[in-house]
Design a protein around this motif. Structure first.
Motif, PDB file in Angstrom:
ATOM      1  N   GLN A 132     -14.453 -34.167 -10.644  1.00 37.58           N
ATOM      2  CA  GLN A 132     -13.711 -34.417  -9.411  1.00 37.58           C
ATOM      3  C   GLN A 132     -13.868 -33.222  -8.481  1.00 37.58           C
ATOM      4  OE1 GLN A 132      -9.545 -35.193  -9.950  1.00 37.58           O
ATOM      5  NE2 GLN A 132      -9.193 -35.662  -7.791  1.00 37.58           N
ATOM      6  N   VAL A 133     -14.309 -33.462  -7.250  1.00 35.33           N
ATOM      7  CA  VAL A 133     -14.610 -32.381  -6.311  1.00 35.33           C
ATOM      8  C   VAL A 133     -13.325 -31.950  -5.613  1.00 35.33           C
ATOM      9  CG1 VAL A 133     -15.987 -31.661  -4.338  1.00 35.33           C
ATOM     10  CG2 VAL A 133     -16.949 -33.262  -6.000  1.00 35.33           C
ATOM     11  N   THR A 134     -12.768 -30.836  -6.084  1.00 34.47           N
ATOM     12  CA  THR A 134     -11.526 -30.309  -5.522  1.00 34.47           C
ATOM     13  C   THR A 134     -11.681 -28.868  -5.026  1.00 34.47           C
ATOM     14  OG1 THR A 134     -10.788 -29.465  -7.664  1.00 34.47           O
ATOM     15  CG2 THR A 134     -10.175 -31.735  -7.114  1.00 34.47           C
ATOM     16  N   GLY A 135     -12.725 -28.161  -5.498  1.00 33.26           N
ATOM     17  CA  GLY A 135     -12.859 -26.747  -5.186  1.00 33.26           C
ATOM     18  C   GLY A 135     -11.921 -25.878  -5.997  1.00 33.26           C
ATOM     19  N   ILE A 136     -11.146 -26.486  -6.885  1.00 39.20           N
ATOM     20  CA  ILE A 136     -10.222 -25.773  -7.765  1.00 39.20           C
ATOM     21  C   ILE A 136     -10.854 -25.674  -9.151  1.00 39.20           C
ATOM     22  CG2 ILE A 136      -7.960 -25.843  -8.880  1.00 39.20           C
ATOM     23  CD1 ILE A 136      -6.954 -27.414  -6.434  1.00 39.20           C
ATOM     24  N   ALA A 137     -10.850 -24.474  -9.717  1.00 44.80           N
ATOM     25  CA  ALA A 137     -11.428 -24.277 -11.043  1.00 44.80           C
ATOM     26  C   ALA A 137     -10.360 -24.553 -12.101  1.00 44.80           C
ATOM     27  CB  ALA A 137     -11.976 -22.857 -11.186  1.00 44.80           C
ATOM     28  N   ASP A 138     -10.228 -25.835 -12.449  1.00 46.10           N
ATOM     29  CA  ASP A 138      -9.284 -26.226 -13.491  1.00 46.10           C
ATOM     30  C   ASP A 138      -9.932 -26.015 -14.862  1.00 46.10           C
ATOM     31  OD1 ASP A 138     -10.050 -29.498 -12.337  1.00 46.10           O
ATOM     32  OD2 ASP A 138     -10.956 -28.481 -14.058  1.00 46.10           O
ATOM     33  N   PRO A 139      -9.208 -26.200 -15.973  1.00 44.72           N
ATOM     34  CA  PRO A 139      -9.792 -25.937 -17.294  1.00 44.72           C
ATOM     35  C   PRO A 139     -11.081 -26.704 -17.565  1.00 44.72           C
ATOM     36  CG  PRO A 139      -7.408 -26.109 -17.488  1.00 44.72           C
ATOM     37  CD  PRO A 139      -7.751 -26.471 -16.074  1.00 44.72           C
ATOM     38  N   ALA A 140     -11.161 -27.978 -17.154  1.00 41.00           N
ATOM     39  CA  ALA A 140     -12.376 -28.757 -17.390  1.00 41.00           C
ATOM     40  C   ALA A 140     -13.563 -28.170 -16.631  1.00 41.00           C
ATOM     41  CB  ALA A 140     -12.151 -30.214 -16.979  1.00 41.00           C
ATOM     42  N   THR A 141     -13.317 -27.741 -15.393  1.00 44.91           N
ATOM     43  CA  THR A 141     -14.388 -27.144 -14.591  1.00 44.91           C
ATOM     44  C   THR A 141     -14.822 -25.814 -15.179  1.00 44.91           C
ATOM     45  OG1 THR A 141     -13.615 -28.234 -12.566  1.00 44.91           O
ATOM     46  CG2 THR A 141     -15.006 -26.289 -12.299  1.00 44.91           C
ATOM     47  N   ILE A 142     -13.861 -24.979 -15.566  1.00 45.75           N
ATOM     48  CA  ILE A 142     -14.195 -23.676 -16.140  1.00 45.75           C
ATOM     49  C   ILE A 142     -15.022 -23.845 -17.404  1.00 45.75           C
ATOM     50  CG2 ILE A 142     -13.216 -21.651 -17.299  1.00 45.75           C
ATOM     51  CD1 ILE A 142     -10.927 -21.749 -15.278  1.00 45.75           C
ATOM     52  N   ARG A 143     -14.621 -24.772 -18.260  1.00 44.20           N
ATOM     53  CA  ARG A 143     -15.363 -24.986 -19.501  1.00 44.20           C
ATOM     54  C   ARG A 143     -16.786 -25.449 -19.211  1.00 44.20           C
ATOM     55  NH1 ARG A 143     -15.056 -25.351 -24.833  1.00 44.20           N
ATOM     56  NH2 ARG A 143     -16.144 -27.034 -25.928  1.00 44.20           N
ATOM     57  N   LYS A 144     -16.941 -26.331 -18.235  1.00 46.56           N
ATOM     58  CA  LYS A 144     -18.276 -26.832 -17.903  1.00 46.56           C
ATOM     59  C   LYS A 144     -19.141 -25.715 -17.325  1.00 46.56           C
ATOM     60  CE  LYS A 144     -19.220 -30.913 -17.645  1.00 46.56           C
ATOM     61  NZ  LYS A 144     -19.813 -31.908 -18.574  1.00 46.56           N
ATOM     62  N   ILE A 145     -18.578 -24.884 -16.429  1.00 42.69           N
ATOM     63  CA  ILE A 145     -19.340 -23.768 -15.871  1.00 42.69           C
ATOM     64  C   ILE A 145     -19.780 -22.825 -16.984  1.00 42.69           C
ATOM     65  CG2 ILE A 145     -19.283 -21.773 -14.313  1.00 42.69           C
ATOM     66  CD1 ILE A 145     -17.140 -23.273 -12.675  1.00 42.69           C
ATOM     67  N   ASP A 146     -18.854 -22.536 -17.902  1.00 42.18           N
ATOM     68  CA  ASP A 146     -19.161 -21.657 -19.022  1.00 42.18           C
ATOM     69  C   ASP A 146     -20.301 -22.225 -19.857  1.00 42.18           C
ATOM     70  OD1 ASP A 146     -19.031 -19.680 -20.903  1.00 42.18           O
ATOM     71  OD2 ASP A 146     -17.033 -20.156 -21.630  1.00 42.18           O
ATOM     72  N   ALA A 147     -20.259 -23.533 -20.102  1.00 41.01           N
ATOM     73  CA  ALA A 147     -21.297 -24.170 -20.917  1.00 41.01           C
ATOM     74  C   ALA A 147     -22.664 -24.102 -20.255  1.00 41.01           C
ATOM     75  CB  ALA A 147     -20.913 -25.626 -21.186  1.00 41.01           C
ATOM     76  N   ILE A 148     -22.703 -24.226 -18.935  1.00 36.69           N
ATOM     77  CA  ILE A 148     -23.979 -24.157 -18.215  1.00 36.69           C
ATOM     78  C   ILE A 148     -24.468 -22.721 -18.135  1.00 36.69           C
ATOM     79  CG2 ILE A 148     -25.105 -24.556 -15.987  1.00 36.69           C
ATOM     80  CD1 ILE A 148     -24.452 -27.110 -17.526  1.00 36.69           C
ATOM     81  N   ALA A 149     -23.553 -21.785 -17.852  1.00 38.70           N
ATOM     82  CA  ALA A 149     -23.964 -20.389 -17.680  1.00 38.70           C
ATOM     83  C   ALA A 149     -24.330 -19.734 -19.003  1.00 38.70           C
ATOM     84  CB  ALA A 149     -22.839 -19.597 -16.995  1.00 38.70           C
ATOM     85  N   TYR A 150     -23.592 -20.049 -20.060  1.00 40.61           N
ATOM     86  CA  TYR A 150     -23.785 -19.373 -21.350  1.00 40.61           C
ATOM     87  C   TYR A 150     -23.839 -20.405 -22.471  1.00 40.61           C
ATOM     88  CZ  TYR A 150     -21.803 -15.850 -18.268  1.00 40.61           C
ATOM     89  OH  TYR A 150     -21.531 -15.043 -17.191  1.00 40.61           O
ATOM     90  N   PRO A 151     -24.925 -21.141 -22.600  1.00 43.10           N
ATOM     91  CA  PRO A 151     -24.995 -22.197 -23.611  1.00 43.10           C
ATOM     92  C   PRO A 151     -24.839 -21.684 -25.030  1.00 43.10           C
ATOM     93  CG  PRO A 151     -27.164 -21.778 -22.651  1.00 43.10           C
ATOM     94  CD  PRO A 151     -26.166 -21.060 -21.805  1.00 43.10           C
ATOM     95  N   SER A 152     -25.135 -20.398 -25.262  1.00 39.80           N
ATOM     96  CA  SER A 152     -25.021 -19.846 -26.612  1.00 39.80           C
ATOM     97  C   SER A 152     -23.575 -19.752 -27.076  1.00 39.80           C
ATOM     98  CB  SER A 152     -25.664 -18.450 -26.675  1.00 39.80           C
ATOM     99  OG  SER A 152     -25.007 -17.560 -25.815  1.00 39.80           O
ATOM    100  N   HIS A 153     -22.611 -19.879 -26.145  1.00 47.20           N
ATOM    101  CA  HIS A 153     -21.197 -19.846 -26.546  1.00 47.20           C
ATOM    102  C   HIS A 153     -20.787 -21.105 -27.284  1.00 47.20           C
ATOM    103  CE1 HIS A 153     -19.946 -16.862 -23.133  1.00 47.20           C
ATOM    104  NE2 HIS A 153     -20.424 -16.244 -24.190  1.00 47.20           N
ATOM    105  N   PHE A 154     -21.580 -22.160 -27.183  1.00 43.47           N
ATOM    106  CA  PHE A 154     -21.169 -23.453 -27.705  1.00 43.47           C
ATOM    107  C   PHE A 154     -22.038 -23.834 -28.893  1.00 43.47           C
ATOM    108  CE2 PHE A 154     -18.175 -24.637 -24.466  1.00 43.47           C
ATOM    109  CZ  PHE A 154     -18.470 -23.736 -23.470  1.00 43.47           C
ATOM    110  N   ASP A 155     -21.414 -24.016 -30.035  1.00 46.02           N
ATOM    111  CA  ASP A 155     -22.159 -24.375 -31.235  1.00 46.02           C
ATOM    112  C   ASP A 155     -21.586 -25.631 -31.880  1.00 46.02           C
ATOM    113  OD1 ASP A 155     -20.611 -21.877 -33.447  1.00 46.02           O
ATOM    114  OD2 ASP A 155     -19.761 -23.468 -32.209  1.00 46.02           O
ATOM    115  N   ASP A 156     -20.847 -26.411 -31.113  1.00 55.60           N
ATOM    116  CA  ASP A 156     -20.175 -27.577 -31.683  1.00 55.60           C
ATOM    117  C   ASP A 156     -20.893 -28.875 -31.369  1.00 55.60           C
ATOM    118  OD1 ASP A 156     -17.532 -27.693 -29.121  1.00 55.60           O
ATOM    119  OD2 ASP A 156     -19.714 -27.747 -28.986  1.00 55.60           O
ATOM    120  N   GLY A 157     -22.141 -28.800 -30.901  1.00 52.62           N
ATOM    121  CA  GLY A 157     -22.898 -30.003 -30.623  1.00 52.62           C
ATOM    122  C   GLY A 157     -22.626 -30.607 -29.277  1.00 52.62           C
TER     123      GLY A 157
END
Length: 332
Positions: free
Chosen positions: A221-246
């Protein structure tokens, strides 16, 4: 006491302890060389760098990235030390490393000053001194301990050496502080500009637009607000090595994929791309995590040999071809 304060405090205490000196033969306490000194500063603070493979300057970076450090070289004025924060690790792969302790000072384990016996006979074998840019060659990178990634419920360490706390769950326009700076760094590493000021810790119009653009590109949802879902997605794209849960950071289909990369992208995924291109014979210079003209040119040369459009970007098709070629070498 958090990891950052503990590492710096131990380094200062050890530098001032005459029982600890410089030695390359007996280097894991009470004597140290430059790399074991920095590694041990974080080991005693609870960061398992040796278990991750850190043993000398040439392999410290990879082990540190695996243990929650982030490469912040592009944020630092290496000649002056501008932008350094307590317990930042200064590293020259071939020659030296030391620990920044704040106030323009470093804890530097440098030489035995002609005294090979145990302990510090001169008072300068391990010493506190003013910051300087290592010569010859300068520092190759600056590594900063961030602990767990932003958006995690596990306590990590903040960037100013304060007590370890998890970032707030939602960030929006008008906010300021280290959590905003972390978000901005993540956006830049994911390939989204936050303006000329860079990661300044101020959630202004440019950061708002970057968050909104990211949300639009990743079906949020395009809000310009970094809510938890957005933060998690940004983190996953920027640092894929942080995620090992498939989890797939793009479409949730259970397959972990590296992010799209284009001119100007930064981060560990760019380092992986650059290292792979160099290994396969498409030289792009030092794997510094910054996708610039040399990386784009090498990427296009590789794509042309695989009959892919020379767009200068690394997308899913490019990663598949690249990994296929790398696996051929492994299987030979």
């Amino acid at each position: 006491m958090g990891v950052i304060e503990s590492a710096a405090g131990w380094a200062i205490q050890t530098a001032n302890d005459p029982k600890s000196g410089y030695s390359q033969a007996d280097r894991w306490g009470p004597n140290y060389d430059c790399s074991s000194f920095v590694i041990q500063a974080f080991e005693q603070a609870g960061v398992p760098l040796r278990e991750a493979g850190a043993s000398y300057t040439g392999n410290m970076r990879g082990a540190m990235i695996a243990c929650g450090f982030v490469d912040v070289t592009y944020e630092i004025g290496l000649d002056s030390g501008y932008g350094l924060q307590m317990s930042d690790v200064l590293l020259n792969y071939a020659s030296h490393t030391c620990l920044y302790i704040g106030g323009g000072k470093v804890a530097n384990c440098r030489s035995d000053d002609g005294h090979p016996e145990s302990g510090d006979q001169s008072g300068n074998e391990i010493r506190i001194q003013n910051y300087w840019n290592w010569s010859p060659g300068g520092w190759n990178c600056v590594l900063r301990y961030k602990g767990t990634h932003i958006g995690s419920n596990v306590s990590g360490s903040n960037t100013d050496g304060g007590s370890a706390t998890a970032p707030r769950s939602t960030l929006s326009k008008g906010m300021r502080g280290d959590d905003v700076r972390d978000l901005q760094n993540m956006l830049q590493d994911a390939g989204y500009s936050v303006g000329k000021a860079g990661a300044d810790g101020v959630f202004g119009n440019d950061t708002f637009r970057a968050v909104a653009s990211f949300q639009e590109d990743h079906n949020l949802q395009v809000t310009g607000i970094a809510d938890p879902a957005t933060i998690r997605k940004i983190d996953a794209i920027a640092y894929p090595s942080h995620f090992d849960d498939g989890e797939d950071p793009k479409d949730g289909n259970g397959t972990v994929r590296l992010p799209d990369i284009q001119n100007g992208s930064r981060g560990d995924a760019v380092i992986v791309l650059q290292a792979a291109l160099n290994l396969l014979g498409y030289p792009c210079g030092k794997a510094d995590g910054i996708c610039g003209p040399m990386t784009v040119a090498a990427l296009n040369r590789f794509k042309e040999t695989r009959l892919l459009p020379a767009t200068g970007s690394a997308d899913a098709a490019l990663w598949e071809e690249l990994l296929t070629e790398l696996l051929k070498g492994v299987r030979k």
